[in-house]
Design a protein around this motif. Structure first.
Motif, PDB file in Angstrom:
ATOM      1  N   GLY A 227       0.800  -1.218   0.000  1.00  0.00           N
ATOM      2  CA  GLY A 227       0.000   0.000   0.000  1.00  0.00           C
ATOM      3  C   GLY A 227       0.828   1.261   0.000  1.00  0.00           C
ATOM      4  N   ASN A 228       2.175   1.112   0.015  1.00  0.00           N
ATOM      5  CA  ASN A 228       3.046   2.288   0.090  1.00  0.00           C
ATOM      6  C   ASN A 228       4.391   1.953  -0.530  1.00  0.00           C
ATOM      7  N   ILE A 229       4.861   2.803  -1.430  1.00  0.00           N
ATOM      8  CA  ILE A 229       6.183   2.582  -2.031  1.00  0.00           C
ATOM      9  C   ILE A 229       7.265   2.644  -0.961  1.00  0.00           C
ATOM     10  N   ASN A 230       7.140   3.591  -0.032  1.00  0.00           N
ATOM     11  CA  ASN A 230       8.132   3.775   1.031  1.00  0.00           C
ATOM     12  C   ASN A 230       7.728   2.960   2.261  1.00  0.00           C
ATOM     13  N   PHE A 231       7.870   1.660   2.153  1.00  0.00           N
ATOM     14  CA  PHE A 231       7.460   0.790   3.252  1.00  0.00           C
ATOM     15  C   PHE A 231       8.579   0.657   4.288  1.00  0.00           C
ATOM     16  N   ASP A 232       8.250   0.101   5.430  1.00  0.00           N
ATOM     17  CA  ASP A 232       9.207  -0.099   6.518  1.00  0.00           C
ATOM     18  C   ASP A 232      10.127  -1.271   6.175  1.00  0.00           C
ATOM     19  N   GLN A 233      11.355  -0.950   5.796  1.00  0.00           N
ATOM     20  CA  GLN A 233      12.292  -1.988   5.342  1.00  0.00           C
ATOM     21  C   GLN A 233      12.750  -2.901   6.473  1.00  0.00           C
ATOM     22  N   THR A 234      12.501  -2.525   7.707  1.00  0.00           N
ATOM     23  CA  THR A 234      12.914  -3.368   8.837  1.00  0.00           C
ATOM     24  C   THR A 234      11.856  -4.402   9.213  1.00  0.00           C
ATOM     25  N   ASP A 235      10.691  -4.328   8.582  1.00  0.00           N
ATOM     26  CA  ASP A 235       9.587  -5.237   8.902  1.00  0.00           C
ATOM     27  C   ASP A 235       9.652  -6.465   8.000  1.00  0.00           C
ATOM     28  N   ALA A 236      10.131  -7.595   8.537  1.00  0.00           N
ATOM     29  CA  ALA A 236      10.312  -8.811   7.744  1.00  0.00           C
ATOM     30  C   ALA A 236       9.000  -9.304   7.151  1.00  0.00           C
ATOM     31  N   SER A 237       7.893  -9.077   7.849  1.00  0.00           N
ATOM     32  CA  SER A 237       6.603  -9.582   7.371  1.00  0.00           C
ATOM     33  C   SER A 237       6.186  -8.933   6.054  1.00  0.00           C
ATOM     34  N   ILE A 238       6.642  -7.709   5.824  1.00  0.00           N
ATOM     35  CA  ILE A 238       6.309  -7.026   4.570  1.00  0.00           C
ATOM     36  C   ILE A 238       7.039  -7.691   3.405  1.00  0.00           C
ATOM     37  N   TRP A 239       8.337  -7.953   3.596  1.00  0.00           N
ATOM     38  CA  TRP A 239       9.098  -8.621   2.541  1.00  0.00           C
ATOM     39  C   TRP A 239       8.500 -10.006   2.243  1.00  0.00           C
ATOM     40  N   GLU A 240       8.024 -10.669   3.273  1.00  0.00           N
ATOM     41  CA  GLU A 240       7.497 -12.030   3.102  1.00  0.00           C
ATOM     42  C   GLU A 240       6.240 -12.069   2.242  1.00  0.00           C
ATOM     43  N   TYR A 478      13.747 -19.223  -6.471  1.00  0.00           N
ATOM     44  CA  TYR A 478      15.038 -18.632  -6.095  1.00  0.00           C
ATOM     45  C   TYR A 478      14.914 -17.112  -5.980  1.00  0.00           C
ATOM     46  N   ILE A 479      14.216 -16.501  -6.932  1.00  0.00           N
ATOM     47  CA  ILE A 479      14.045 -15.042  -6.896  1.00  0.00           C
ATOM     48  C   ILE A 479      13.299 -14.618  -5.632  1.00  0.00           C
ATOM     49  N   LYS A 480      12.214 -15.309  -5.330  1.00  0.00           N
ATOM     50  CA  LYS A 480      11.445 -14.957  -4.130  1.00  0.00           C
ATOM     51  C   LYS A 480      12.281 -15.131  -2.862  1.00  0.00           C
ATOM     52  N   ASN A 481      13.023 -16.233  -2.776  1.00  0.00           N
ATOM     53  CA  ASN A 481      13.892 -16.444  -1.608  1.00  0.00           C
ATOM     54  C   ASN A 481      14.930 -15.340  -1.491  1.00  0.00           C
ATOM     55  N   THR A 482      15.482 -14.935  -2.621  1.00  0.00           N
ATOM     56  CA  THR A 482      16.494 -13.876  -2.628  1.00  0.00           C
ATOM     57  C   THR A 482      15.924 -12.558  -2.114  1.00  0.00           C
ATOM     58  N   MET A 483      14.753 -12.208  -2.606  1.00  0.00           N
ATOM     59  CA  MET A 483      14.171 -10.917  -2.250  1.00  0.00           C
ATOM     60  C   MET A 483      13.592 -10.897  -0.840  1.00  0.00           C
ATOM     61  N   VAL A 484      13.264 -12.060  -0.308  1.00  0.00           N
ATOM     62  CA  VAL A 484      12.703 -12.123   1.043  1.00  0.00           C
ATOM     63  C   VAL A 484      13.783 -12.367   2.094  1.00  0.00           C
ATOM     64  N   LYS A 485      14.717 -13.267   1.805  1.00  0.00           N
ATOM     65  CA  LYS A 485      15.686 -13.690   2.819  1.00  0.00           C
ATOM     66  C   LYS A 485      17.017 -12.953   2.752  1.00  0.00           C
ATOM     67  N   VAL A 486      17.374 -12.432   1.576  1.00  0.00           N
ATOM     68  CA  VAL A 486      18.686 -11.802   1.415  1.00  0.00           C
ATOM     69  C   VAL A 486      18.582 -10.284   1.351  1.00  0.00           C
ATOM     70  N   ALA A 487      17.775  -9.771   0.441  1.00  0.00           N
ATOM     71  CA  ALA A 487      17.715  -8.329   0.199  1.00  0.00           C
ATOM     72  C   ALA A 487      17.496  -7.480   1.451  1.00  0.00           C
ATOM     73  N   PRO A 488      16.582  -7.846   2.381  1.00  0.00           N
ATOM     74  CA  PRO A 488      16.328  -6.972   3.537  1.00  0.00           C
ATOM     75  C   PRO A 488      17.543  -6.747   4.428  1.00  0.00           C
ATOM     76  N   GLU A 489      18.495  -7.680   4.382  1.00  0.00           N
ATOM     77  CA  GLU A 489      19.663  -7.576   5.260  1.00  0.00           C
ATOM     78  C   GLU A 489      20.730  -6.628   4.725  1.00  0.00           C
ATOM     79  N   PHE A 490      20.547  -6.133   3.493  1.00  0.00           N
ATOM     80  CA  PHE A 490      21.619  -5.349   2.879  1.00  0.00           C
ATOM     81  C   PHE A 490      21.127  -4.022   2.314  1.00  0.00           C
ATOM     82  N   THR A 491      20.147  -3.451   3.003  1.00  0.00           N
ATOM     83  CA  THR A 491      19.680  -2.107   2.665  1.00  0.00           C
ATOM     84  C   THR A 491      20.501  -1.072   3.434  1.00  0.00           C
ATOM     85  N   MET A 492      20.512   0.137   2.917  1.00  0.00           N
ATOM     86  CA  MET A 492      21.177   1.220   3.641  1.00  0.00           C
ATOM     87  C   MET A 492      20.481   1.493   4.971  1.00  0.00           C
TER      88      MET A 492
END
Length: 649
Positions: A227-240, A478-492
């Motif tokens: 619902g928002n482009i600028n979502f809370d990047q620290t919330d794992a449930s959103i990435w999931e 693989y793409i979904k796993n990457t974006m859910v499990k890897v990407a959130p850990e390497f944001t600014m």
């Protein structure tokens, strides 16, 4: 840069300040100092760093910005400490030692370089030419000034900017977990007597700015599910929530991004054809091979030799077999630049370009010239795999692969830099961590063979796992796993949170504590350190004992007692620490830290103190031990803050 030289300050639109010496008041020599980041000789490099450090602090003072914490990235900015010291000494009438306590307590140094040769170091005569007056301003001798950037054990006594930054910073960190360990090893010689694993040097792994590097198409996906482009990047449930997306939606986004990449490449090649009079037939051949349904692997970065850009081309016949499979083709896109003075990097680019021109690789291995940030964005978003092949552990962090995973681009890399922490099964691929051969040429051969095997037997089959709807279901998982499990850990966002929690919130309150009431605690701590240095050698060892085990073999669960009696003389007993250090010998013949145990003071009278510890090994084995005395004070942030040490056994 002459002492009378002036500079100009530019305010960049995102809040950065840029220093510029190209002003009418300066001499032609001074005006050219900031023309090129990597231009000129070692002397120009020193002049740039003096401008950055000393000029940078003067610029902040001039516009009234006085930070609570200074974060010094790389040794290039280390001269900030000289100017900050000068200001405190002149304005607040502090001694050099008192001012140092205040400066160190508000400074964090981040090193980004994993090899000693990558740290700037200057000849003493060159420094004397430019900053000989600073010893007077800081009220110290020239030898004391030079010692700040030198290491006693170095045979060649150059002034090392990273040594200066380390000595003038309370906290130091590397830019990945592995790089933090490499940095501990690299700077260990500054604190002889401490094992590298004990050092205070930590790490914060680099991250990338998610909104900048994420494709607009993916931002729309995030808006759809959050619902928002600028979502809370620290919330794992959103990435999931990405797991709930239809596989075809993911596939369509990636395919669209690949089409955009290929369109950009065709435009670049067309421009190149016109500029260099390249045959239209060649352009047509490459253009026809750019198929969005083909597995596309990207390799784009600075072409330093340690990054091993040529690793893929060790066996051209094997590579030809992979790229020419008519049913499951593969194409490689290379881009990048080498440092102007890096002949090895230039040769790598030449070699890859030559291979791309071979008839058997035409259109299947492509080298794109004039690599820039626009092309980088298209590549990290559009390719299917981001390939990275550095010689471990020479990649401090790396961020291009992090940008890729934000866009569903799978990572295939040596376990180095950020990928040591980022790799997850079924979310990318990794070359083995351990070396097979000490000989680098042989190691390159086996790494290349591993890449070929993984491509043929794992990666290519996964990519072409199309179902009846034309969607590669295994690849999408693989793409979904990457974006859910890897990407959130390497944001600014995660990176800045780490800096804030690990360092900024530690430095700011301690700095405030030391400088309040006219630097009261800084003065007290400086005076205490002076007294400790004067009295340290007067500590007498009266007796010590430890239950030695035959051949240094200790049994798990058994209680071993260590005791030591000291005469601390004039030193307050609470300021003397005694600890028991346990090590194991590595295959390389050096001691590796296993554990430490503080000896408890059981009695003390007239300066004669008895310390005791009971040690119960958690595991059996062959160990070595030592007893060490060190200074203690409630206001020290860590042991290396005050380097004063004495080994007893």
């Amino acid at each position: 840069m002459s002492e009378s030289g002036s500079g100009k300050l530019w305010l960049e639109r995102y809040g950065s300040f840029l220093l510029d010496t190209d002003t009418a008041d300066n001499s032609p020599e001074d005006r050219s100092v900031t023309h090129h980041l990597y231009g000129g000789d070692n002397e120009n490099r020193l002049r740039q760093e003096l401008i950055l450090g000393i000029g940078g602090i003067r610029a902040l003072e001039a516009i009234g910005i006085r930070p609570d914490v200074y974060h010094s990235n790389e040794g290039h900015s280390a001269f900030i400490s000289f100017e900050r010291l000068r200001i405190l000494i002149e304005n607040h009438h502090l001694t050099f030692s008192e001012a140092t306590e205040a400066i160190r307590s508000s400074t964090l140094f981040t090193t980004h370089t994993p090899v000693p040769a990558g740290h700037d170091a200057f000849e003493e005569d060159l420094l004397r030419k430019y900053i000989s007056h600073y010893q007077v301003r800081l009220n110290i001798s020239w030898g004391e000034l030079m010692a700040l950037g030198q290491c006693e054990s170095d045979q060649v006594k150059k002034f090392n900017m990273s040594y200066l930054a380390t000595r003038m910073s309370q906290e130091v960190n590397g830019v990945s977990k592995l790089h933090g360990q490499v940095s501990q090893d690299m700077f260990n010689k500054l604190w002889p007597g401490y094992l590298k694993e004990e050092l205070f040097i930590g790490y914060v792994t680099n991250g990338v700015h998610h909104p900048t590097w994420t494709a607009p198409e993916w931002r729309e996906v995030y808006k759809e599910i959050t619902g928002n482009i600028n979502f809370d990047q620290t919330d794992a449930s959103i990435w999931e929530k990405l797991y709930s997306l239809d596989d075809k939606k993911i596939y369509d986004v990636k395919t669209g991004l690949k089409k955009s990449l290929f369109s950009n490449i065709r435009k670049r090649l067309q421009s190149e054809m016109i500029d260099k009079h390249v045959s239209p037939r060649k352009l047509l051949n490459i253009s026809n091979h750019l198929n969005e349904k083909t597995l596309t692997i990207g390799f784009a970065r600075r072409f330093a030799t340690y990054k091993r850009a040529g690793l893929l081309f060790r066996d051209l016949d094997r590579l030809e077999k992979i790229v020419s499979n008519p049913e499951k083709p593969v194409q490689f896109i290379y881009a990048g630049k080498a440092h102007p003075n890096d002949g090895g990097g230039q040769d790598l680019i030449k070699r890859i370009f030559e291979i791309s021109q071979m008839p058997r690789f035409a259109g299947k291995v492509i080298f794109i010239e004039n690599y820039d940030i626009e092309l980088a964005k298209y590549l990290v978003r559009g390719v299917d795999i981001w390939l990275n092949t550095p010689t471990r552990p020479l990649e401090a962090s790396g961020t291009s692969g992090e940008k890729g995973v934000m866009n569903g681009t799978l990572h295939f890399s040596v376990l180095d830099g950020w990928w040591v922490e980022g790799y997850r099964a079924f979310a990318g691929w990794a070359l083995p961590k351990k070396r097979t051969f000490e000989n680098q040429n042989l190691q390159d051969d086996i790494d290349a063979e591993t890449i070929y095997n993984m491509l043929e037997y794992e990666i290519v089959p996964a990519y072409y796992s199309f179902n009846e709807k034309g969607v590669p279901v295994e690849w999408i998982s693989y793409i979904k796993n990457t974006m859910v499990k890897v990407a959130p850990e390497f944001t600014m966002k995660r990176m800045l949170d780490d800096y804030y929690e690990k360092y900024y919130t530690k430095l700011a309150p301690r700095h405030k504590y030391l400088i309040e009431n006219n630097f009261e605690k800084a003065k007290e701590l400086s005076a205490w350190k002076k007294t400790m240095r004067e009295e340290w050698d007067n500590i007498e060892v009266l007796n010590y004992s430890f239950e030695r085990s035959k051949d240094n073999v200790y049994r798990s669960g058994q209680d071993y007692t260590a005791e030591i009696a000291l005469n601390v003389n004039k030193i307050p007993r609470e300021n003397v620490g005694v600890e028991f250090i346990i090590t194991q010998m590595s295959k390389q013949g050096d001691h590796r830290f296993v554990a430490s145990e503080e000896l408890r003071m059981v009695s003390c009278k007239n300066g004669k103190c008895l310390y005791r510890a009971h040690l119960v090994p958690e595991k059996a084995g062959s160990f070595f031990y030592g007893i060490r005395i060190y200074p203690k004070h409630k206001d020290l942030p860590h042991k290396q803050d005050f380097y004063l040490l004495r080994w007893i056994d």
